[in-house]
Design a protein around this motif. Structure first.
Motif, short mmCIF file in Angstrom:
data_model
loop_
_atom_site.label_atom_id
_atom_site.label_comp_id
_atom_site.label_asym_id
_atom_site.label_seq_id
_atom_site.Cartn_x
_atom_site.Cartn_y
_atom_site.Cartn_z
N UNK A 123 -9.01 32.84 -77.05
CA UNK A 123 -8.21 31.90 -76.27
C UNK A 123 -7.56 32.62 -75.10
N UNK A 124 -7.66 32.04 -73.90
CA UNK A 124 -7.16 32.70 -72.70
C UNK A 124 -5.64 32.68 -72.64
N UNK A 125 -5.09 33.62 -71.89
CA UNK A 125 -3.65 33.68 -71.66
C UNK A 125 -3.36 33.15 -70.27
N UNK A 126 -2.43 32.21 -70.18
CA UNK A 126 -2.13 31.56 -68.90
C UNK A 126 -1.05 32.33 -68.14
N UNK A 127 -1.31 32.53 -66.87
CA UNK A 127 -0.32 33.13 -65.98
C UNK A 127 -0.12 32.17 -64.81
N UNK A 128 1.11 31.70 -64.65
CA UNK A 128 1.45 30.77 -63.58
C UNK A 128 2.21 31.52 -62.49
N UNK A 129 1.84 31.25 -61.25
CA UNK A 129 2.47 31.94 -60.12
C UNK A 129 3.02 30.91 -59.15
N UNK A 130 4.34 30.85 -59.08
CA UNK A 130 5.00 29.99 -58.10
C UNK A 130 5.14 30.77 -56.80
N UNK A 131 4.70 30.17 -55.69
CA UNK A 131 4.81 30.86 -54.41
C UNK A 131 4.76 29.85 -53.27
N UNK A 132 5.15 30.32 -52.09
CA UNK A 132 5.11 29.48 -50.89
C UNK A 132 4.21 30.16 -49.87
N UNK A 133 3.44 29.38 -49.15
CA UNK A 133 2.55 29.94 -48.13
C UNK A 133 3.36 30.61 -47.03
N UNK A 134 4.58 30.15 -46.82
CA UNK A 134 5.42 30.70 -45.76
C UNK A 134 6.24 31.90 -46.22
N UNK A 135 5.88 32.47 -47.36
CA UNK A 135 6.64 33.59 -47.94
C UNK A 135 5.84 34.89 -47.79
#
Length: 235
Positions: free
Chosen positions: A1-13
């Motif tokens: 089973x895969x491990x989820x990694x979520x990345x919050x980001x902004x294109x203007x950052x």
């Protein structure tokens, strides 16, 4: 089973692009990289920004942060140097200041076609390295077509309000998690990493998160034949 990694980001950052590179270097060296599911999530540093700002990036940040323009330029020089260390060629003089909300909707469209990683890379590079206008539908259409998306579908999505709720949901979830800055990485919904950390830090976090979700199970036999050696000798 895969491990989820979520990345919050902004294109203007600017640190989001640097953080992306550093994380990718760590992931490339990770022995279980094929079992990692990376998901890009939307975030806006300045939702109040107009569709297009009539001024330079230096003027915008000077006004927003209340900093002298010389100090802003010094900050840009430092970020540019850090970006160069990751193989990125930032050009702050070319940056077109624009609201990123439409671009985030475009990223959700790309995600629906499993192209969000490629789209994220293209927009970050376009914004920071090539002076592209991420608020311009025509630029987003051209980018999408290059990635293999259908032009008519892109226009229909962006000229309407498609994926608006998805972007808003990402931002609301970030707020619920206590995210106050980006990039922000969430590993397996257990660990949060704030900022463009060194590659080594991402490597350590990946190893720790993986080890905790896949603990080693010790198997012992029914007799004492399993001899071992330790600091005090062997038995």
């Amino acid at each position: 089973m895969s491990m989820k990694i979520e990345i919050w980001s902004d294109i203007a950052c600017p640190w989001c692009f640097i953080g992306k590179r550093r994380f990718e270097k760590a992931l490339e060296k990770f022995e279980h990289k094929d079992q990692i599911d990376v998901q890009w999530r939307s975030y806006q540093l300045d939702p109040s920004l107009p569709a297009h700002y009539d001024g330079t990036e230096t003027e915008y940040l000077s006004q927003m942060k209340g900093m002298p323009q010389d100090q802003v330029r010094q900050m840009f020089a430092h970020v540019t140097e850090q970006a160069e260390g990751e193989g990125l060629a930032y050009d702050f003089d070319k940056i077109v200041v624009a609201n990123s909300f439409t671009a985030h909707r475009f990223l959700h469209l790309a995600k629906a076609h499993d192209l969000d990683a490629q789209a994220k890379e293209a927009l970050l590079s376009g914004h920071f390295e090539h002076g592209e206008d991420i608020g311009d539908v025509e630029y987003l259409v051209r980018t999408g077509v290059v990635l293999g998306l259908d032009e008519a579908e892109i226009r229909e999505a962006l000229e309407g309000d498609r994926y608006t709720e998805d972007v808003q949901a990402d931002i609301a979830e970030a707020r619920a998690l206590g995210v106050t800055g980006v990039p922000f990485f969430v590993l397996d919904r257990k660990y949060g990493i704030s900022g463009a950390q060194p590659t080594e830090s991402f490597s350590q976090a990946l190893a720790q998160a993986w080890a905790e979700r896949n603990p080693l199970t010790m198997l012992s036999g029914n007799n004492d034949d399993g001899a071992t050696c330790g600091p005090d000798g062997c038995n």
